[in-house]
Design a protein around this motif. Structure first.
Motif, short mmCIF file in Angstrom:
data_model
loop_
_atom_site.label_atom_id
_atom_site.label_comp_id
_atom_site.label_asym_id
_atom_site.label_seq_id
_atom_site.Cartn_x
_atom_site.Cartn_y
_atom_site.Cartn_z
N ASN A 9 0.88 -1.17 0.00
CA ASN A 9 0.00 0.00 0.00
C ASN A 9 0.92 1.22 0.00
O ASN A 9 1.48 1.57 1.03
CB ASN A 9 -0.89 -0.03 1.25
N LYS A 11 0.24 4.29 -0.36
CA LYS A 11 -0.36 5.51 0.22
C LYS A 11 -0.05 6.71 -0.67
O LYS A 11 0.06 6.56 -1.89
CB LYS A 11 0.12 5.71 1.66
N HIS A 96 -9.56 1.50 4.43
CA HIS A 96 -8.33 1.71 5.19
C HIS A 96 -8.61 2.68 6.33
O HIS A 96 -9.38 3.63 6.18
CB HIS A 96 -7.23 2.25 4.28
N GLU A 98 -7.03 5.08 7.46
CA GLU A 98 -6.77 6.50 7.13
C GLU A 98 -7.96 7.10 6.38
O GLU A 98 -8.27 8.28 6.53
CB GLU A 98 -5.47 6.61 6.33
N GLU A 168 -5.85 -4.58 10.33
CA GLU A 168 -4.80 -3.60 10.59
C GLU A 168 -5.12 -2.85 11.88
O GLU A 168 -5.92 -1.91 11.87
CB GLU A 168 -4.73 -2.59 9.43
N ALA A 172 -0.90 0.08 15.23
CA ALA A 172 0.33 -0.51 14.68
C ALA A 172 0.70 0.08 13.32
O ALA A 172 1.78 -0.21 12.79
CB ALA A 172 0.16 -2.02 14.54
N ILE A 173 -0.19 0.91 12.76
CA ILE A 173 0.07 1.42 11.41
C ILE A 173 1.04 2.59 11.44
O ILE A 173 0.77 3.62 12.06
CB ILE A 173 -1.25 1.85 10.73
N GLY A 174 2.16 2.39 10.79
CA GLY A 174 3.14 3.46 10.66
C GLY A 174 3.81 3.86 11.97
O GLY A 174 4.50 4.87 12.04
N GLY A 213 0.32 -3.42 9.53
CA GLY A 213 0.72 -2.56 10.64
C GLY A 213 2.15 -2.84 11.02
O GLY A 213 2.44 -3.79 11.73
N SER A 214 3.06 -2.00 10.47
CA SER A 214 4.49 -2.11 10.76
C SER A 214 5.05 -3.50 10.49
O SER A 214 5.92 -3.99 11.21
CB SER A 214 4.79 -1.67 12.20
N CYS A 215 4.54 -4.13 9.43
CA CYS A 215 5.09 -5.41 9.00
C CYS A 215 6.39 -5.13 8.26
O CYS A 215 6.44 -4.23 7.42
CB CYS A 215 4.07 -6.11 8.10
N LEU A 233 -0.54 -6.66 4.46
CA LEU A 233 -0.75 -5.40 3.75
C LEU A 233 0.34 -4.46 4.27
O LEU A 233 0.39 -4.16 5.46
CB LEU A 233 -2.16 -4.85 4.00
N ILE A 234 1.20 -4.04 3.36
CA ILE A 234 2.46 -3.44 3.74
C ILE A 234 2.51 -1.97 3.33
O ILE A 234 2.41 -1.67 2.13
CB ILE A 234 3.64 -4.17 3.04
N GLY A 235 2.69 -1.09 4.30
CA GLY A 235 2.79 0.34 3.98
C GLY A 235 4.23 0.74 3.75
O GLY A 235 4.79 0.55 2.66
N GLY A 236 4.86 1.30 4.77
CA GLY A 236 6.21 1.86 4.65
C GLY A 236 7.20 0.94 3.97
O GLY A 236 7.98 1.36 3.10
P1 PGA Z 1 2.61 0.36 7.67
O1 PGA Z 1 1.17 0.59 6.98
O2 PGA Z 1 3.13 -0.95 7.14
O3 PGA Z 1 3.44 1.53 7.23
O4 PGA Z 1 2.39 0.32 9.14
C1 PGA Z 1 0.29 -0.47 6.75
C2 PGA Z 1 -0.99 0.06 6.14
O5 PGA Z 1 -1.45 1.12 6.57
O6 PGA Z 1 -1.55 -0.55 5.20
#
Ligand code: PGA
Length: 251
Positions: A9, A11, A96, A98, A168, A172-174, A213-215, A233-236
């Motif tokens: 993801n 973003k 999501h 956000e 998520e 834990a997200i970001g 979430g911070s995976c 589901l991977i953000g950063g």
């Molecule tokens: P993160 O985001 O891996 O940066 O914590 C995950 C997400 O919001 O999908």
């Protein structure tokens, strides 16, 4: 049986040029790998068509991060599910945290988005998860159950069977704070029970439930080893090819 999936993801990150370069890099890295999961990148609307042109979707699926809750018309600035599908994208992240938090997306709105995504052949990656206060006051199981019931339980078993879910935890997200593998497994098993209660065990067993979430490469293997965690589901960490591939290869 359900699929294992690692989905990025992105973003609101990367310019078009940076995004195309990153997609090319991931696509090339996957060409030499034999991942034990499906791999998807969900990118900004502006990037979809250009990214589609440089990747092989047999090895790297493409998705959007959102779509509108109307099919077409006077909704200035919105991007519809048919528009997303017309770029070649196959997935769309919906609900999501956000979007829920900053753009006021309610379960009612999300039901409309899921309907339109399905009608246009897109696979929704539907996000659910509690905030820190709900984790701390112990209501998290009820909160997540209600998110699923309110937005998704109007769908038939056949329609529900087309969804991917992503748990998520918002805390834990970001944040760098991952749920422990045990916390993730407990919640994923709970989610599968909630689905089984409505649609039966077979639908529940066939639903892919991703953790987000911070995976990162360092914790992905432990999370993915849990029986009810079917990917991430991977953000950063999706913004660097090496990190993203490290997570893909955790399977
Ligand atoms: P993160 O985001 O891996 O940066 O914590 C995950 C997400 O919001 O999908």
């Amino acid at each position: 049986m359900r699929k294992n999936i690692v989905a990025g993801n992105w973003k609101m990150n990367t310019t078009l040029q940076e995004g195309v370069a990153l997609a090319e890099e991931v696509n090339a890295a996957l060409a030499g790998a034999q991942p034990k999961c499906d791999v998807v990148i969900c990118v900004p609307f502006t990037h979809l068509a250009s990214v589609n042109a440089v990747i092989d979707q047999n090895r790297l699926g493409l998705g959007a991060e959102n779509c509108a809750d109307h099919e077409k018309g006077a909704y200035t600035g919105e991007v519809s599910a048919p528009m997303v599908a017309s770029t070649g994208a196959k997935y769309v992240i919906l609900g999501h945290s956000e979007r829920r938090q900053y753009y006021g997306e309610t379960s009612e709105i999300l039901t409309e988005k899921v309907k339109l995504a399905l009608a246009n052949g897109l696979t929704p990656i539907f996000c659910i998860g509690e905030v820190l206060e709900e984790r701390e006051n112990g209501t998290y199981n009820e909160v997540v159950k209600k998110q699923i019931e309110d937005a998704l339980f109007g769908f038939s078993a056949e329609e529900f069977g087309k969804l991917v879910l992503a748990y998520e935890p918002v805390w834990a997200i970001g944040t760098g704070k991952t749920a422990t593998a045990e916390q993730a497994e407990d919640m994923h098993a709970h989610i599968r029970n909630v689905i089984a209660g409505k649609y039966g065990q077979e639908v529940a067993d066939n639903t892919s439930i991703l953790y987000g979430g911070s995976c990162k490469p360092s914790n992905a293997a432990e999370l993915f080893a849990k029986p009810d965690v079917d990917g991430g589901l991977i953000g950063g960490a999706a913004l660097k090819c090496d990190d993203f591939m490290g997570i893909v290869n955790a399977f």
